[in-house]
Design a protein around this motif. Sequence first.
Motif, PDB file in Angstrom:
ATOM      1  N   PHE A  18      -8.255 -18.164  18.615  1.00  0.00           N
ATOM      2  CA  PHE A  18      -9.441 -18.991  18.780  1.00  0.00           C
ATOM      3  C   PHE A  18      -9.442 -20.131  17.756  1.00  0.00           C
ATOM      4  N   TRP A  19     -10.068 -21.245  18.157  1.00  0.00           N
ATOM      5  CA  TRP A  19     -10.538 -22.289  17.254  1.00  0.00           C
ATOM      6  C   TRP A  19      -9.425 -22.952  16.452  1.00  0.00           C
ATOM      7  N   ALA A  20      -8.234 -23.082  17.049  1.00  0.00           N
ATOM      8  CA  ALA A  20      -7.151 -23.772  16.353  1.00  0.00           C
ATOM      9  C   ALA A  20      -7.489 -25.243  16.188  1.00  0.00           C
ATOM     10  N   ILE A  21      -6.926 -25.831  15.149  1.00  0.00           N
ATOM     11  CA  ILE A  21      -7.064 -27.273  14.930  1.00  0.00           C
ATOM     12  C   ILE A  21      -5.901 -28.019  15.577  1.00  0.00           C
ATOM     13  N   ASP A  22      -4.792 -27.336  15.761  1.00  0.00           N
ATOM     14  CA  ASP A  22      -3.684 -27.858  16.553  1.00  0.00           C
ATOM     15  C   ASP A  22      -3.577 -26.940  17.771  1.00  0.00           C
ATOM     16  N   GLU A  23      -2.451 -26.291  18.012  1.00  0.00           N
ATOM     17  CA  GLU A  23      -2.382 -25.398  19.169  1.00  0.00           C
ATOM     18  C   GLU A  23      -2.930 -24.006  18.838  1.00  0.00           C
ATOM     19  N   ASN A  24      -3.484 -23.361  19.860  1.00  0.00           N
ATOM     20  CA  ASN A  24      -3.875 -21.965  19.711  1.00  0.00           C
ATOM     21  C   ASN A  24      -2.665 -21.038  19.698  1.00  0.00           C
ATOM     22  N   MET A  25      -1.651 -21.362  20.482  1.00  0.00           N
ATOM     23  CA  MET A  25      -0.536 -20.428  20.692  1.00  0.00           C
ATOM     24  C   MET A  25       0.673 -21.252  21.075  1.00  0.00           C
TER      25      MET A  25
ATOM     26  N   LEU B 285       8.330 -14.330  24.266  1.00  0.00           N
ATOM     27  CA  LEU B 285       7.458 -13.800  25.312  1.00  0.00           C
ATOM     28  C   LEU B 285       6.021 -13.757  24.807  1.00  0.00           C
ATOM     29  N   PHE B 286       5.132 -14.512  25.460  1.00  0.00           N
ATOM     30  CA  PHE B 286       3.694 -14.433  25.228  1.00  0.00           C
ATOM     31  C   PHE B 286       3.093 -13.641  26.385  1.00  0.00           C
ATOM     32  N   ARG B 287       2.463 -12.515  26.084  1.00  0.00           N
ATOM     33  CA  ARG B 287       2.010 -11.606  27.129  1.00  0.00           C
ATOM     34  C   ARG B 287       0.603 -11.093  26.817  1.00  0.00           C
ATOM     35  N   GLU B 288      -0.296 -11.235  27.787  1.00  0.00           N
ATOM     36  CA  GLU B 288      -1.647 -10.651  27.711  1.00  0.00           C
ATOM     37  C   GLU B 288      -2.458 -11.188  26.525  1.00  0.00           C
ATOM     38  N   ASN B 289      -2.309 -12.476  26.216  1.00  0.00           N
ATOM     39  CA  ASN B 289      -3.064 -13.076  25.128  1.00  0.00           C
ATOM     40  C   ASN B 289      -4.236 -13.893  25.656  1.00  0.00           C
ATOM     41  N   LEU B 290      -5.240 -14.091  24.793  1.00  0.00           N
ATOM     42  CA  LEU B 290      -6.398 -14.937  25.073  1.00  0.00           C
ATOM     43  C   LEU B 290      -6.349 -16.119  24.117  1.00  0.00           C
ATOM     44  N   ALA B 291      -6.181 -17.324  24.655  1.00  0.00           N
ATOM     45  CA  ALA B 291      -6.084 -18.543  23.839  1.00  0.00           C
ATOM     46  C   ALA B 291      -7.260 -19.439  24.206  1.00  0.00           C
ATOM     47  N   ALA B 292      -8.254 -19.521  23.317  1.00  0.00           N
ATOM     48  CA  ALA B 292      -9.537 -20.091  23.734  1.00  0.00           C
ATOM     49  C   ALA B 292     -10.128 -21.025  22.690  1.00  0.00           C
ATOM     50  N   GLU B 293     -10.868 -22.008  23.193  1.00  0.00           N
ATOM     51  CA  GLU B 293     -11.749 -22.852  22.389  1.00  0.00           C
ATOM     52  C   GLU B 293     -11.027 -23.573  21.263  1.00  0.00           C
ATOM     53  N   GLY B 294      -9.848 -24.151  21.589  1.00  0.00           N
ATOM     54  CA  GLY B 294      -9.240 -25.061  20.628  1.00  0.00           C
ATOM     55  C   GLY B 294     -10.231 -26.163  20.275  1.00  0.00           C
ATOM     56  N   LEU B 295     -10.370 -26.456  18.984  1.00  0.00           N
ATOM     57  CA  LEU B 295     -11.407 -27.395  18.541  1.00  0.00           C
ATOM     58  C   LEU B 295     -10.982 -28.834  18.814  1.00  0.00           C
ATOM     59  N   ALA B 296     -11.871 -29.618  19.384  1.00  0.00           N
ATOM     60  CA  ALA B 296     -11.545 -30.963  19.856  1.00  0.00           C
ATOM     61  C   ALA B 296     -11.714 -32.008  18.753  1.00  0.00           C
TER      62      ALA B 296
ATOM     63  N   PRO C 143      -5.633 -34.900  11.942  1.00  0.00           N
ATOM     64  CA  PRO C 143      -5.499 -36.327  11.596  1.00  0.00           C
ATOM     65  C   PRO C 143      -5.290 -37.243  12.789  1.00  0.00           C
ATOM     66  N   LYS C 144      -4.909 -36.707  13.955  1.00  0.00           N
ATOM     67  CA  LYS C 144      -4.735 -37.523  15.151  1.00  0.00           C
ATOM     68  C   LYS C 144      -6.011 -37.637  15.972  1.00  0.00           C
ATOM     69  N   GLY C 145      -7.077 -36.993  15.526  1.00  0.00           N
ATOM     70  CA  GLY C 145      -8.315 -37.029  16.289  1.00  0.00           C
ATOM     71  C   GLY C 145      -8.391 -35.853  17.249  1.00  0.00           C
ATOM     72  N   GLU C 146      -8.912 -36.082  18.448  1.00  0.00           N
ATOM     73  CA  GLU C 146      -9.121 -34.984  19.400  1.00  0.00           C
ATOM     74  C   GLU C 146      -7.860 -34.125  19.507  1.00  0.00           C
ATOM     75  N   HIS C 147      -8.049 -32.795  19.362  1.00  0.00           N
ATOM     76  CA  HIS C 147      -6.860 -31.945  19.372  1.00  0.00           C
ATOM     77  C   HIS C 147      -7.189 -30.515  19.807  1.00  0.00           C
ATOM     78  N   SER C 148      -7.895 -30.386  20.903  1.00  0.00           N
ATOM     79  CA  SER C 148      -8.138 -29.071  21.484  1.00  0.00           C
ATOM     80  C   SER C 148      -6.975 -28.737  22.409  1.00  0.00           C
TER      81      SER C 148
ATOM     82  N   ASP D 154     -16.263 -28.523  19.357  1.00  0.00           N
ATOM     83  CA  ASP D 154     -15.700 -29.234  18.210  1.00  0.00           C
ATOM     84  C   ASP D 154     -15.713 -28.416  16.924  1.00  0.00           C
ATOM     85  N   ASP D 155     -16.553 -27.396  16.872  1.00  0.00           N
ATOM     86  CA  ASP D 155     -16.767 -26.666  15.620  1.00  0.00           C
ATOM     87  C   ASP D 155     -17.132 -25.226  15.967  1.00  0.00           C
ATOM     88  N   GLU D 156     -16.518 -24.296  15.244  1.00  0.00           N
ATOM     89  CA  GLU D 156     -16.809 -22.883  15.505  1.00  0.00           C
ATOM     90  C   GLU D 156     -18.273 -22.526  15.276  1.00  0.00           C
TER      91      GLU D 156
END
Length: 448
Positions: free
Chosen positions: A155-162, A186-197, A202-207, A390-392
Amino acid sequence: MKIRRLASQIVLPILMVASTPALLHAAPLEPTRGGEGGRIIRVTTLAKDGPGSLKAAVEAKGKRIIVFEVGGVIDLQRTILNIDEPFLTIAGQTAPSPGITIVRGGIDLKGHDVKISHIRVMTGVDGQAKLSGWEADAFSTVAAHNVIVEHCSFFWAIDENMSTSGPRFNGKTVKEWRAATSHDVLFRENLAAEGLADASHPKGEHSKGTLIHDNATGITLYRNVYAHNMERSPLVKGGAQVLMVNNMIFDPGHRAVHYNLMNLEWAGHDYVTGEITAVGNVMRAGNSTAPGLPFLTLGGDGDLAWYSKDNINVDRWGNPAPMFGRYGVTKAKLIEKDSPMASLGGLDVMPAKDLETSLLASVGARPWDRAPDDIRVLFFVAEGRGEIIDDEKVVGGYPHPSPTAAPFVDKDWNLKTMEPKSGVYPGQKGGAQEKLSARDEAMRENAK
């Protein structure tokens, strides 16, 4: 031999799990057994470092299995947990309830032969100013290989979640490039959610959901849920080779699956055609989704070889939505293939029409012992609610469960599969798991 599905993947009411969930067993698809057969290292503190910490355990050398005698939150205090040493299993299923949640940081995996299960990572912006440079992934491989990441919640990565990353062009040939970056993951059975926009990147929007970097190969996405990420579910870069089977993408913003070999990054190198084999995936628009968003979009200059079977894309109301589009007026070609470019051997492939209920019951960390934010997001997916954030803090901020402790007793576990011999996992709950307010609880109780 096919991968045996979790007991909780049987079609059940939303978020219900069977009384004895089972972890996935090794099958021909699996690229590693991690630390199987190695020594047991116990995590006995929630401190971010020092004796008994998770950090100390991952830094130990030799084949090892990390188990947990504590449950609660590990606060990385805006640092990254680096995993460099190979032949490692991190068994988050062994922790007492509420399990292990990592906050204010992320995991960078730089080693090989690593298996990670049932860990939650909630990175967050942590009050940092917009564009200020805090840009952690929740999880990323960095030139790693032979890796399994299963049943984790990111959850809530600033770059990629996974993500899976590494150098593009180490070596003189395409074969050498591919050997030097991440492969066989292998990525299996994961939940990748709500990357922060609009946060601190430093590049700006990044969800972002998942980046599969240039020339990464043998990357498998099997039975994952992406929810409320602006882009990259996944983004496949130049020359990468990816297998996507039975994943769900809910409420993507501006792009869902996309491929982009950028001339700006490949200048001086001959282009390499990328490959995506996509079978039985579902995309469903949500409140943040651009109207008419295609399942797959093609950008950049490089060609993409594409095999598609039984993939579904619908708008918010269940109407068919486009399967293909472009973002860029370039020479990139979509090369449609008649057969898969990656083996589906060992995969139990469900029809896309049956996928959603099955996935929502099983993905993420500890489906028998859900965390409140996992419950919230999964219910929102089921109900067509939620949005890119944008924010947790707007969804309640970091969790603060009370720490717990319980001994890990070797004889009670199958140390090969890391399943409890009793069939009952720590903190296991029966029936539907819901996050109810005090008023809701009182109303349910009064109705009995």
